[in-house]
Design an enzyme around this catalytic site. Sequence first.
Site, PDB file in Angstrom:
ATOM      1  N   ASP A  81     -62.511 -13.271 -19.729  1.00 40.04           N
ATOM      2  CA  ASP A  81     -63.848 -12.706 -19.872  1.00 40.04           C
ATOM      3  C   ASP A  81     -63.703 -11.196 -20.036  1.00 40.04           C
ATOM      4  O   ASP A  81     -62.805 -10.581 -19.448  1.00 40.04           O
ATOM      5  CB  ASP A  81     -64.681 -12.971 -18.615  1.00 40.04           C
ATOM      6  N   HIS A 137     -55.966 -16.476 -18.910  1.00 35.69           N
ATOM      7  CA  HIS A 137     -55.536 -17.825 -19.283  1.00 35.69           C
ATOM      8  C   HIS A 137     -54.776 -17.819 -20.607  1.00 35.69           C
ATOM      9  O   HIS A 137     -54.807 -16.851 -21.360  1.00 35.69           O
ATOM     10  CB  HIS A 137     -56.754 -18.744 -19.370  1.00 35.69           C
ATOM     11  N   SER A 146     -58.314  -4.824 -15.083  1.00 42.41           N
ATOM     12  CA  SER A 146     -58.030  -3.941 -16.189  1.00 42.41           C
ATOM     13  C   SER A 146     -58.039  -4.602 -17.540  1.00 42.41           C
ATOM     14  O   SER A 146     -59.089  -5.025 -17.983  1.00 42.41           O
ATOM     15  CB  SER A 146     -56.757  -3.190 -15.913  1.00 42.41           C
TER      16      SER A 146
END
Length: 287
Positions: free
Chosen positions: A90, A147, A252
């Site tokens: 995300d 991921h 980050s």
Amino acid sequence: MKSRLFIISQYLLPHHLLSRLAGCVAECRARWFKNAFTAWFAKRYQVNMNEALVEDLTAYEHFNAFFTRALKPDARPLDETPGAILCPADGAVSQLGPIEHGRIFQAKGHSFSALELLGGDPALAAPFMGGEFATIYLSPKDYHRVHMPLAGTLREMVYVPGRLFSVNQTTAENVPELFARNERVVCLFDTERGPMAVVLVGAMIVASIETVWAGLVTPPKRELKTFRYDEGSRAPIHLEKGAELGRFKLGSTAIVLFGPEQVKWAETLGAGSATRMGELLAVPVQA
């Protein structure tokens, strides 16, 4: 003037000391503190707890447990486009595009060395010269696990010590070679699209970076260290597309690299585009 003072402060602040202190605060188990701080953070950044596997803010043992929270199994469905390369996290696209003359675009007037990003080993960097990159910034409100964009077998991991400049638009536009200067963990995989690198870049108050195979990545003396996973008697580490790769304990950026003529970035994506883990990042280039 405010931006200039901010940049000056970035060079003067004790990056690693501040990050260690932030790590101590984030691991504090005192209920009165961790509950109050977690509630404040969730409200301040409008964190969507409805998608969290554990919705009760007070159930987390410390702030870091909340920050690296797992999501419900159906919260991030994987794109089903044939051959899809998935968004690893995300966040928002900082930049994406070709790696030209060994350089990766950072912001207007700035680029950085792909060789230096990957730790300085020419043999490791060579397959990515002339390839493609995507830089994804994770903001405080985002889900902070990273991921696999594509199924792959882990070949090598490189810990690269460095500074811990803050990562945001202001520093991207004003700190030369930002992502090749900050502390980072380089993960190299063999995939059906050839070599793939996923680089987890630290930042100010990023207390630590973890991977699912090595746990907390903090070598002694903070020296550059390479870990090989494709030799010796150890079993190969294979991760499926969409599987968790690692996580940030505060902050980050994740940078994904592919070799030449392997992937084409999704037409809907550009600098500033929002990303969600599992959505379409790229499609394969047809041979």
